[in-house]
Motif scaffolding. Structure first.
Motif, mmCIF file in Angstrom:
data_model
loop_
_atom_site.group_PDB
_atom_site.id
_atom_site.type_symbol
_atom_site.label_atom_id
_atom_site.label_comp_id
_atom_site.label_asym_id
_atom_site.label_seq_id
_atom_site.Cartn_x
_atom_site.Cartn_y
_atom_site.Cartn_z
ATOM 1 N N GLU A 1 0.302 8.648 -5.055
ATOM 2 C CA GLU A 1 0.115 10.091 -5.069
ATOM 3 C C GLU A 1 1.501 11.337 -5.000
ATOM 4 O OE1 GLU A 1 -3.086 12.666 -4.297
ATOM 5 O OE2 GLU A 1 -3.026 10.767 -5.873
ATOM 6 N N VAL B 1 -4.887 9.077 0.374
ATOM 7 C CA VAL B 1 -5.385 8.337 -0.404
ATOM 8 C C VAL B 1 -5.512 6.601 0.336
ATOM 9 C CG1 VAL B 1 -2.785 7.118 -0.507
ATOM 10 C CG2 VAL B 1 -3.959 6.779 -2.571
ATOM 11 N N GLU C 1 0.831 -1.175 -0.074
ATOM 12 C CA GLU C 1 0.021 0.352 -0.164
ATOM 13 C C GLU C 1 1.193 1.321 0.255
ATOM 14 O OE1 GLU C 1 -3.772 -0.027 0.387
ATOM 15 O OE2 GLU C 1 -2.828 -1.681 -0.820
ATOM 16 N N ARG D 1 0.752 3.128 -3.131
ATOM 17 C CA ARG D 1 0.288 4.439 -3.531
ATOM 18 C C ARG D 1 -0.291 5.597 -3.179
ATOM 19 N NH1 ARG D 1 -5.182 1.794 -4.620
ATOM 20 N NH2 ARG D 1 -5.392 -0.005 -4.464
#
Length: 328
Positions: free
Chosen positions: A130, A212, A123, A126
């Motif tokens: 971003e 995010v 994760e 992510r």
């Protein structure tokens, strides 16, 4: 516009303006009594960053663990040139451990995450993607936080304080799973405070923040050591180290007590002209003195807390001490 948070969503985001392969990344993980799980967490982080082909550094900070966590992370550091393990002299708290990790980190971007596996390392990609849109701070926003009810309530209370003190935007969610650009990290590391609060400092020293959505997994081993006592201690630290609200509240309370005292004095003075004074009033006097003296002592104690924290801030050179550093 600067300071306006954004949240990533499929299909409605422009192409990233930066290439994540052009940067280096440091992952900071505070470690506290997690010997049973931290080894797997380290292996997972390493495997994800290796698979993505990113230039990375993993900084593990042992915050005075008593269960053998240091032996686990020290062994991981000896076997991998990308891993650095720091052993703090004693337990200073999560935010001090994070600060030690930030000062050790060398990456263009620094990611902070927990040691218990609840922040899946994949994760973190992510967060990185971003950040490539030009954000200086990106906070992970959990789809569903796997935590006890009292911790969720504590998080809401701290969020309310963050909005008042650090001007956290209403539509921005904050968490310990975040990525910070190097300039923000440098400002945090240069800050002179005896009571670091990384989330609030990240808000103070950034201007283009975003969220995010990320997963938050349940713990596989043990339970969180971040109980209600630590949450209350954090609230206390934020209020007294970064805000004048308690002082102003005490001043307001003092004015109210003074006004009530003045009115009562005026009432008893006028009453004395028309009613004979009786000895039975000693009870009232004793009660009033106890109340007013109690309020005075409370306000003096609050002022003393500010004085002590100010003294610590101007006199303390280091808020933590590293006993040992291990790297491959």
């Amino acid at each position: 516009m600067a300071g306006t948070p954004a949240e990533a969503g499929p299909g409605d985001r422009p192409e990233a303006t930066l290439d994540r392969n052009d940067f280096t990344y440091s992952v900071v993980v505070p470690v506290y009594n997690s010997a049973g799980v931290v080894g797997r967490t380290v292996d997972h982080i390493v495997s994800v960053f290796e698979a993505e082909g990113l230039d990375y550094q993993l900084v593990l900070v042992n915050d005075g663990s008593s269960d053998g966590s240091w032996d686990v992370i020290a062994e991981k550091a000896r076997g991998n040139k990308h891993v650095v393990a720091l052993n703090l002299l004693r337990n200073y708290g999560q935010h001090h451990a994070n600060l030690a990790g930030l000062r050790e980190a060398t990456g263009d971007f620094v990611i902070t995450m927990d040691d218990d596996g609840q922040n899946p390392p994949e994760e973190a990609m992510r967060l990185i993607d971003e950040a490539m849109h030009g954000h200086d701070v990106v906070f992970g926003k959990f789809e569903r936080k796997q935590a006890a009810g009292y911790r969720r309530l504590g998080s809401k209370a701290i969020s309310m304080i963050n909005r008042r003190i650090f001007l956290q935007p209403q539509d921005l969610a904050v968490s310990n799973f975040r990525i910070l650009r190097r300039d923000v990290v440098d400002r945090i590391c240069a800050s002179r405070t005896a009571h670091p609060y990384i989330t609030g400092q990240a808000l103070m020293y950034s201007s283009h923040r975003a969220n995010v959505t990320v997963r938050h997994q349940a713990r596989d081993v043990g339970k969180s050591s971040y109980g209600m006592g630590r949450i209350l201690k954090l609230v206390f630290t934020i209020l007294f180290s970064y805000s004048s609200f308690p002082l102003r509240a005490a001043a307001l309370g003092g004015f109210v007590v003074a006004a009530v005292s003045f009115l009562l004095g005026a009432v008893y003075l006028v009453r004395s002209f028309f009613v004979d004074t009786q000895v039975q009033g000693w009870t009232t006097i004793a009660v009033l003195l106890a109340v007013f003296n109690g309020v005075t002592i409370g306000m003096l104690s609050m002022l003393g807390e500010y004085v002590v924290r100010t003294l610590n801030s101007v006199s303390a050179q280091d808020t933590y001490h590293v006993r040992e550093r291990v790297t491959g």
